[in-house]
Design a protein around this motif. Structure first.
Motif, PDB file in Angstrom:
ATOM      1  N   MET A 108       0.837  -1.200   0.000  1.00 22.64           N
ATOM      2  CA  MET A 108       0.000   0.000   0.000  1.00 22.64           C
ATOM      3  C   MET A 108       0.875   1.254   0.000  1.00 22.64           C
ATOM      4  O   MET A 108       0.644   2.196  -0.750  1.00 22.64           O
ATOM      5  N   LEU A 109       1.906   1.241   0.866  1.00 24.70           N
ATOM      6  CA  LEU A 109       2.764   2.424   1.005  1.00 24.70           C
ATOM      7  C   LEU A 109       3.468   2.795  -0.286  1.00 24.70           C
ATOM      8  O   LEU A 109       3.646   3.969  -0.595  1.00 24.70           O
ATOM      9  N   PHE A 110       3.876   1.794  -1.045  1.00 23.22           N
ATOM     10  CA  PHE A 110       4.606   2.052  -2.285  1.00 23.22           C
ATOM     11  C   PHE A 110       3.825   3.026  -3.170  1.00 23.22           C
ATOM     12  O   PHE A 110       4.412   3.857  -3.863  1.00 23.22           O
ATOM     13  N   GLY A 111       2.494   2.979  -3.076  1.00 23.39           N
ATOM     14  CA  GLY A 111       1.647   3.830  -3.892  1.00 23.39           C
ATOM     15  C   GLY A 111       1.855   5.318  -3.676  1.00 23.39           C
ATOM     16  O   GLY A 111       1.510   6.118  -4.540  1.00 23.39           O
ATOM     17  N   MET A 112       2.430   5.708  -2.543  1.00 17.06           N
ATOM     18  CA  MET A 112       2.600   7.144  -2.332  1.00 17.06           C
ATOM     19  C   MET A 112       3.926   7.656  -2.856  1.00 17.06           C
ATOM     20  O   MET A 112       4.153   8.855  -2.916  1.00 17.06           O
ATOM     21  N   PHE A 113       4.814   6.759  -3.259  1.00 16.59           N
ATOM     22  CA  PHE A 113       6.119   7.198  -3.754  1.00 16.59           C
ATOM     23  C   PHE A 113       6.215   7.167  -5.273  1.00 16.59           C
ATOM     24  O   PHE A 113       7.094   7.801  -5.844  1.00 16.59           O
ATOM     25  N   ILE A 114       5.336   6.409  -5.935  1.00 16.56           N
ATOM     26  CA  ILE A 114       5.492   6.231  -7.384  1.00 16.56           C
ATOM     27  C   ILE A 114       5.383   7.575  -8.102  1.00 16.56           C
ATOM     28  O   ILE A 114       4.670   8.468  -7.662  1.00 16.56           O
ATOM     29  N   PRO A 115       6.111   7.707  -9.216  1.00 12.55           N
ATOM     30  CA  PRO A 115       5.866   8.879 -10.062  1.00 12.55           C
ATOM     31  C   PRO A 115       4.505   8.665 -10.743  1.00 12.55           C
ATOM     32  O   PRO A 115       4.295   7.635 -11.372  1.00 12.55           O
ATOM     33  N   TYR A 116       3.594   9.619 -10.561  1.00  6.43           N
ATOM     34  CA  TYR A 116       2.239   9.378 -11.054  1.00  6.43           C
ATOM     35  C   TYR A 116       2.173   9.298 -12.573  1.00  6.43           C
ATOM     36  O   TYR A 116       1.170   8.862 -13.128  1.00  6.43           O
ATOM     37  N   GLN A 117       3.244   9.694 -13.257  1.00 10.62           N
ATOM     38  CA  GLN A 117       3.281   9.489 -14.706  1.00 10.62           C
ATOM     39  C   GLN A 117       3.069   8.013 -15.046  1.00 10.62           C
ATOM     40  O   GLN A 117       2.506   7.689 -16.089  1.00 10.62           O
ATOM     41  N   VAL A 144      -8.385  10.934  -3.710  1.00  9.37           N
ATOM     42  CA  VAL A 144      -8.760  10.032  -2.624  1.00  9.37           C
ATOM     43  C   VAL A 144      -7.916   8.762  -2.699  1.00  9.37           C
ATOM     44  O   VAL A 144      -7.284   8.357  -1.723  1.00  9.37           O
ATOM     45  N   VAL A 145      -7.881   8.138  -3.870  1.00 11.19           N
ATOM     46  CA  VAL A 145      -7.200   6.849  -3.990  1.00 11.19           C
ATOM     47  C   VAL A 145      -5.708   6.994  -3.701  1.00 11.19           C
ATOM     48  O   VAL A 145      -5.145   6.263  -2.886  1.00 11.19           O
ATOM     49  N   TYR A 146      -5.045   7.974  -4.342  1.00  7.12           N
ATOM     50  CA  TYR A 146      -3.605   8.087  -4.166  1.00  7.12           C
ATOM     51  C   TYR A 146      -3.239   8.765  -2.843  1.00  7.12           C
ATOM     52  O   TYR A 146      -2.057   8.829  -2.492  1.00  7.12           O
ATOM     53  N   GLY A 147      -4.248   9.250  -2.108  1.00  7.25           N
ATOM     54  CA  GLY A 147      -3.991   9.768  -0.770  1.00  7.25           C
ATOM     55  C   GLY A 147      -4.079   8.675   0.287  1.00  7.25           C
ATOM     56  O   GLY A 147      -3.619   8.862   1.415  1.00  7.25           O
ATOM     57  N   LEU A 148      -4.686   7.524  -0.071  1.00 10.78           N
ATOM     58  CA  LEU A 148      -4.866   6.458   0.924  1.00 10.78           C
ATOM     59  C   LEU A 148      -3.573   5.994   1.587  1.00 10.78           C
ATOM     60  O   LEU A 148      -3.546   5.809   2.808  1.00 10.78           O
ATOM     61  N   PRO A 149      -2.462   5.800   0.848  1.00  6.83           N
ATOM     62  CA  PRO A 149      -1.255   5.304   1.526  1.00  6.83           C
ATOM     63  C   PRO A 149      -0.810   6.206   2.678  1.00  6.83           C
ATOM     64  O   PRO A 149      -0.572   5.711   3.779  1.00  6.83           O
ATOM     65  N   ILE A 150      -0.731   7.519   2.452  1.00  7.82           N
ATOM     66  CA  ILE A 150      -0.197   8.390   3.514  1.00  7.82           C
ATOM     67  C   ILE A 150      -1.181   8.497   4.675  1.00  7.82           C
ATOM     68  O   ILE A 150      -0.771   8.455   5.836  1.00  7.82           O
TER      69      ILE A 150
ATOM     70  N   SER B  17     -10.110  -0.316   0.197  1.00  8.12           N
ATOM     71  CA  SER B  17      -8.842   0.376  -0.054  1.00  8.12           C
ATOM     72  C   SER B  17      -7.870  -0.528  -0.796  1.00  8.12           C
ATOM     73  O   SER B  17      -7.157  -0.088  -1.694  1.00  8.12           O
ATOM     74  N   LEU B  18      -7.846  -1.809  -0.395  1.00 10.10           N
ATOM     75  CA  LEU B  18      -6.924  -2.729  -1.057  1.00 10.10           C
ATOM     76  C   LEU B  18      -7.272  -2.883  -2.520  1.00 10.10           C
ATOM     77  O   LEU B  18      -6.402  -2.865  -3.394  1.00 10.10           O
ATOM     78  N   VAL B  19      -8.580  -3.021  -2.797  1.00  8.07           N
ATOM     79  CA  VAL B  19      -8.995  -3.189  -4.188  1.00  8.07           C
ATOM     80  C   VAL B  19      -8.659  -1.937  -4.991  1.00  8.07           C
ATOM     81  O   VAL B  19      -8.081  -2.009  -6.088  1.00  8.07           O
ATOM     82  N   LEU B  20      -8.983  -0.765  -4.423  1.00 10.42           N
ATOM     83  CA  LEU B  20      -8.705   0.490  -5.128  1.00 10.42           C
ATOM     84  C   LEU B  20      -7.213   0.633  -5.431  1.00 10.42           C
ATOM     85  O   LEU B  20      -6.821   0.910  -6.568  1.00 10.42           O
ATOM     86  N   LEU B  21      -6.368   0.429  -4.393  1.00 11.83           N
ATOM     87  CA  LEU B  21      -4.934   0.585  -4.622  1.00 11.83           C
ATOM     88  C   LEU B  21      -4.409  -0.508  -5.555  1.00 11.83           C
ATOM     89  O   LEU B  21      -3.539  -0.257  -6.381  1.00 11.83           O
ATOM     90  N   GLY B  22      -4.973  -1.704  -5.416  1.00 13.24           N
ATOM     91  CA  GLY B  22      -4.562  -2.794  -6.303  1.00 13.24           C
ATOM     92  C   GLY B  22      -4.783  -2.425  -7.761  1.00 13.24           C
ATOM     93  O   GLY B  22      -3.907  -2.605  -8.606  1.00 13.24           O
ATOM     94  N   ILE B  23      -5.970  -1.869  -8.047  1.00 18.17           N
ATOM     95  CA  ILE B  23      -6.271  -1.505  -9.433  1.00 18.17           C
ATOM     96  C   ILE B  23      -5.512  -0.248  -9.836  1.00 18.17           C
ATOM     97  O   ILE B  23      -4.809  -0.219 -10.841  1.00 18.17           O
TER      98      ILE B  23
END
Lengths: 273, 372
Positions: A108-117, A144-150, B17-23
């Motif tokens: 989950m955390l990795f999602g907040m570091f990726i370059p959104y490109q 909302v989605v890309y804010g979830l990790p932080i 949240s898991l599904v959203l981030l997964g996709i």
């Protein structure tokens, strides 16, 4: 004693010099925004205005008011939703450990570091296919989605401080998953929510990449409008400067009034809470 | 019985949240990777079609980016990012550490100074970029600042300057990389020798020699391009580095200050009792204790600098060729020119670079947490 005193002078001298350098751009913005377009001359960039031209702010306001409105709607909705979801996630991840949680959390955390490109083309396609491209709803969803990790990270670290014994006591009293959250965890969450809300508010308000690729003219937030205005040819510089002040004020006020919590969010971003 | 039902509820509550981030993270990255192996957008007529004709072309887009004649801009962008990252990191770490040291000297008004040095962090990169764009106008701003005290104005053209220094041939890249690796191995060998680990020193020295020899011989004959192609550091980046350091050095200051406050006073006292002066105290006691902070600051700032986009967009515009970076080029390629496949390939290169920095960091900090 004299050496000590000389050192004191040196320390304060350096601090004042650094302060002056940090404030240089601020001085320039304020001065330029208060000059009339005719009075803005490259050679006299640094001089004070002869006549205070408050109209710049009136003009900037009439240009940017709808964009500021977009920014407020976007920021408030996305902040609240991502904070609530993050609180629930943090509660599950800190108090209801399940097998595999140690794998799921870093993923989950990795999602907040990726370059959104790296997700931008599919995101653009997806929003186009579901008819949300160009509107505010699509942008809110992305934030909302890309804010979830932080938000999950901050709440998880925050809830880890709540002693498990408190929850055990609640369980003995017959409280279930939601009862424990509603009666014990949520009431203790206020400082956590303050940190998360300030952090998300600042991030989403200031964001640019999603905003510039996913919105159309009518739904664009202030950052995009400001970049477009300042990037155009033959700019009357008092206007973008006044616009920059308008765009900066909300996050600046939050920072000045609640700086302590802002710094907490800042340090939480470096993963270890 | 009740426990298991609660446990299932817990997982169900996490599931959205898991599904959203997964996709949205992993699914979309997969889709970008797939796109990068296709030719979507090469034919402009097909790019935005409802059902575009897309063929798979394997690694072609990547080969073009690194060795194709047309994509010279991408290679210069990589070089730009490299130099930008180095100076941005050096500036933020140096200035942040200096300010933190100053504020650690029991100064009056510390809270005021701290707030002042950190306030740019609360601004948008777009706001910063707009302000600095005006500061760096060739005939105004910083250039005429000296005239306020009666000096001559500066003539530097900042964002539009076309001077390039430290130029090198792209074809020398394998050889230069090899020499760099050899130098690092040599450093490992020396430090192992000093701590008397002979085998380790021997192995490192031998590898350094092999890699060094390879770099000077075989690597020289690898021709990435059929022609020499010079790249270097664009001086137009100086202004952007200044703006970025202005905005982010408060962050390193806050990190270092937190670190300095975490050093127990007894430790400093003990060093002073042992006869260390202030300089030695910092050199031998304080700085080593701050090393972990330097590392995490480097990783956080490093990944920000690889992704830098909005600051340059607002300062110099998206299509100012001398201040281009891969993150901007991806935007231009995919969303202005509709060359989705090539844009996806640039994005994947960017992702790999960021992941190389972030994955080890996440790994080590979370593993440490489990052990604790």
């Amino acid at each position: 004693v004299t050496a000590w005193r000389r050192n004191r002078w040196l320390i304060y001298g350096l601090l004042l010099l650094a302060s002056a350098i940090f404030l240089l751009p601020v001085y320039l913005v304020v001065v330029t925004s208060l000059k009339s377009p005719a009075a803005i001359n490259l050679a006299t960039t640094w001089s004070l205005p002869q006549v205070w031209h408050w109209r710049s702010f009136v003009d900037a306001w009439s240009t940017f008011a709808p964009k500021l409105g977009n920014s407020f709607t976007l920021t408030i909705v996305a902040t609240i939703v991502s904070a609530l979801m993050g609180s629930m996630n943090g509660y599950v991840l800190s108090k209801w450990r399940f097998p595999g949680a140690n794998v799921v959390f870093p993923l989950m955390l990795f999602g907040m570091f990726i370059p959104y490109q790296a997700i931008l083309i599919p995101l653009f396609e997806f929003l186009r296919n579901v008819g949300l491209y160009g509107g505010l709803t699509g942008l809110i969803m992305a934030h909302v989605v890309y804010g979830l990790p932080i938000t999950t990270l901050i709440f998880r670290n925050y809830y880890a401080e709540i002693p498990d014994e408190m929850l055990e006591a609640g369980k003995i009293d017959g409280a279930g998953f939601f009862g424990l959250y509603g009666r014990i965890v949520f009431p203790l969450s206020l400082p956590g929510f303050v940190v998360v809300i300030i952090w998300q508010f600042t991030q989403i308000w200031n964001e640019f990449l999603f905003a510039v690729t996913l919105t159309s003219q009518s739904s664009q937030p202030i950052t995009v409008a400001l970049a477009q205005l300042a990037g155009g040819e033959a700019v009357r510089w008092n206007l973008p400067m006044a616009g920059a002040i308008l765009a900066a004020l909300p996050t600046l006020l939050v920072y000045i009034l609640l700086g302590r919590y802002f710094v907490k969010g800042l340090l939480a971003g470096s993963v270890k809470g | 019985m009740k426990m298991t039902r609660d446990r299932i509820t817990a997982i169900l509550m996490l599931l959205p949240s898991l599904v959203l981030l997964g996709i949205f993270v992993y699914g979309f990255i997969g889709q970008t990777a797939w796109t990068s192996f296709s030719d979507w957008g090469r034919n402009p007529a097909q790019a935005l079609a409802l059902n575009p004709e897309i063929r798979m072309v394997g690694w072609q887009n990547y080969r073009d980016l690194f060795t194709g004649i047309i994509d010279v801009r991408f290679r210069q962008d990589l070089v730009n990012t490299f130099f930008f990252t180095i100076f941005f990191l050096a500036g933020c770490l140096g200035l942040g550490l200096g300010l933190a040291f100053l504020l650690d000297q029991d100064v009056r008004g510390e809270g005021f100074f701290r707030t002042l040095f950190l306030f740019p962090m609360s601004l948008s990169f777009v706001v910063t970029g707009t302000i600095w764009r005006w500061m760096l106008q060739p005939r105004g701003g910083l250039n005429v600042l000296p005239t306020t005290v009666g000096l001559e104005p500066l003539q530097f053209r900042w964002l539009t300057d076309r001077t390039q220094v430290w130029r090198f041939d792209w074809n020398d890249l394998p050889s230069m990389t090899g020499l760099l690796v050899a130098a690092v191995l040599l450093g490992v060998a020396v430090s192992a020798w000093r701590s008397r680990r002979r085998t380790r020193a021997g192995v490192a020295l031998a590898s350094a020699l092999v890699v060094g020899a390879w770099s000077l011989t075989l690597a020289r004959s690898i021709a990435l391009l059929p022609f020499p192609e010079l790249h270097g550091f664009n001086l137009a980046f100086i202004g952007i580095i200044m703006a970025a350091v202005w905005q982010m050095s408060g962050y390193t200051m806050a990190l270092y200050l937190a670190g300095l406050r975490g050093i127990p006073a007894e430790l400093r006292e003990a060093a002073r009792v042992d006869g260390a002066n202030e300089g030695q105290l910092y050199r031998y006691v304080v700085l080593p204790l701050l090393q972990p902070i330097t590392l995490s600051a480097m990783i956080i700032l490093g990944h920000i600098s690889l992704k830098i986009f909005d600051l340059i967009f607002a300062m110099a515009g998206a299509d100012n060729a001398t201040t281009d970076v891969p993150a901007l080029l991806m935007y231009l390629t995919a969303f202005r020119a509709n060359q989705f496949a090539k844009g996806a390939a640039i994005a994947m290169v960017l992702l790999v670079m960021v992941a190389a920095v972030i994955v080890p960091y996440l790994w080590s900090s979370l593993r440490g947490e489990v052990r604790r």
